[in-house]
Design a protein around this motif. Sequence first.
Motif, short mmCIF file in Angstrom:
data_model
loop_
_atom_site.label_atom_id
_atom_site.label_comp_id
_atom_site.label_asym_id
_atom_site.label_seq_id
_atom_site.Cartn_x
_atom_site.Cartn_y
_atom_site.Cartn_z
N GLN A 12 0.85 -1.20 0.00
CA GLN A 12 0.00 0.00 0.00
C GLN A 12 0.88 1.24 0.00
N ILE A 13 0.41 2.29 -0.64
CA ILE A 13 1.14 3.57 -0.61
C ILE A 13 0.93 4.19 0.77
N ALA A 14 2.04 4.44 1.49
CA ALA A 14 1.93 5.05 2.82
C ALA A 14 2.17 6.55 2.74
N ASN A 15 2.98 6.98 1.78
CA ASN A 15 3.30 8.40 1.64
C ASN A 15 3.93 8.62 0.27
N GLN A 16 4.00 9.87 -0.16
CA GLN A 16 4.68 10.15 -1.43
C GLN A 16 5.33 11.53 -1.39
N PHE A 17 6.42 11.67 -2.13
CA PHE A 17 7.20 12.91 -2.14
C PHE A 17 7.43 13.28 -3.60
N THR A 18 7.22 14.56 -3.94
CA THR A 18 7.44 14.95 -5.33
C THR A 18 8.31 16.21 -5.43
N ASP A 19 8.80 16.51 -6.64
CA ASP A 19 9.65 17.69 -6.85
C ASP A 19 8.78 18.89 -7.23
N SER A 20 9.39 20.07 -7.33
CA SER A 20 8.61 21.30 -7.55
C SER A 20 7.89 21.29 -8.91
N LYS A 21 8.43 20.55 -9.88
CA LYS A 21 7.77 20.52 -11.20
C LYS A 21 6.75 19.38 -11.31
N GLY A 22 6.72 18.49 -10.32
CA GLY A 22 5.82 17.34 -10.39
C GLY A 22 6.24 16.34 -11.45
N PHE A 23 7.54 16.33 -11.77
CA PHE A 23 8.06 15.43 -12.81
C PHE A 23 8.23 13.99 -12.32
N TYR A 24 8.44 13.85 -11.00
CA TYR A 24 8.94 12.58 -10.48
C TYR A 24 8.37 12.37 -9.08
N LYS A 25 8.19 11.12 -8.66
CA LYS A 25 7.73 10.87 -7.29
C LYS A 25 8.49 9.72 -6.65
N ASN A 26 8.76 9.89 -5.36
CA ASN A 26 9.25 8.78 -4.56
C ASN A 26 8.10 8.36 -3.64
N TYR A 27 7.72 7.10 -3.76
CA TYR A 27 6.62 6.58 -2.94
C TYR A 27 7.18 5.76 -1.80
N LEU A 28 6.47 5.82 -0.68
CA LEU A 28 6.78 4.97 0.46
C LEU A 28 5.68 3.93 0.54
N PHE A 29 6.07 2.66 0.50
CA PHE A 29 5.07 1.59 0.56
C PHE A 29 5.20 0.81 1.87
N LYS A 30 4.05 0.37 2.38
CA LYS A 30 4.07 -0.56 3.51
C LYS A 30 3.31 -1.81 3.11
N LYS A 31 3.42 -2.84 3.94
CA LYS A 31 2.74 -4.11 3.64
C LYS A 31 1.25 -4.03 3.88
#
Length: 320
Positions: free
Chosen positions: A301-320
């Motif tokens: 499941q997606i627990a959190n997400q982080f994106t850059d100022s342009k919204g080009f890219y995302k790092n997702y945090l997943f948990k079980k």
Amino acid sequence: MTTKTITYTSTFEEDVVKGLTAFPKSLSSKYFYDKKGDKLFQDIMAMPTYYLTNSEFEIISSQKEAISASFQAENGFDLIELGAGDGKKTKVLLKYLAEQNIDFSYLPIDISQNVLDGLKESVEKEIPGIDIQPQQGTYFEVLEDLASYNTRKKVIMVLGSNIGNLLHPKAIEFLENIQEGMNPNDLVFMGFDQKKNPQTILDAYNDKEGITAAFNKNVLHRINRELDANFDVDEFLHWEVYDPETGTAKSYLVSKKEQEVRINKLELDVNFKAWETIHTEISQKYDDAVVSWLADEAGLQIANQFTDSKGFYKNYLFKK
Ligand code: AVI
């Protein structure tokens, strides 16, 4: 009639035969990465048009506090990085964790011992006192071992949108393998390049300097060298397409003319019609709905997400 049977001595040989005798022809992008390919990929990551590097660097630099806070655990944690590379982005996070006296060990995993040796040396120099334990191996071997890293919380990190080089079913399998080695509190921190203006994507994979073209064509040089073949590499074009509907960028090598290539080690002649293609790579672009579907299929499941100022890219945090 006598038929000769060749015993292939590597999966590379087997995959080259399969890919070049199929219709349409294909070669896997995993074979881009020999010594020269590694260097070309470093050069790609340094190009401003290859926005992925800067976007992920910005996310990690500007949100390291929140990212680190989500990793923390009472007994500390193991930060396991799959496909560590040169660690430029990771070091920002490692430095911050070390400065905050957060209890963690860093376990970079890479197929190349060379890469790991260089990384260990530079990390220890830049972050004295860090507990770094490099592990050499393929993702597959390491994922098998993941369940045995059971002493404390694990955070499994995969940067660079490496997952994008896998078709969705393979991406699900990859996430599922990770998930199976996780305990209930463990996390995955993973980069996913996002859908955006198609032109920006094409520019990232079709630079004017021809670095990406050289990277793509490196697979032919590799076949020439390792399998004693005679590809005339200049007679192939690098071609990139992006489908904004599916979010799939695809790389091809296109034969500029009718030609025959001999691969001596495989006792194989390969015929190309003029403008025939070899499909070499996919670089998938995502949105939240697709990432959430992949996660769900893999038991995450997606627990959190982080994106850059342009919204080009995302790092997702997943948990079980
Ligand atoms: C490693 N991988 C995520 C890169 C990508 O963006 O697909 C490889 C690459 N191919 C062309 N440029 C970079």
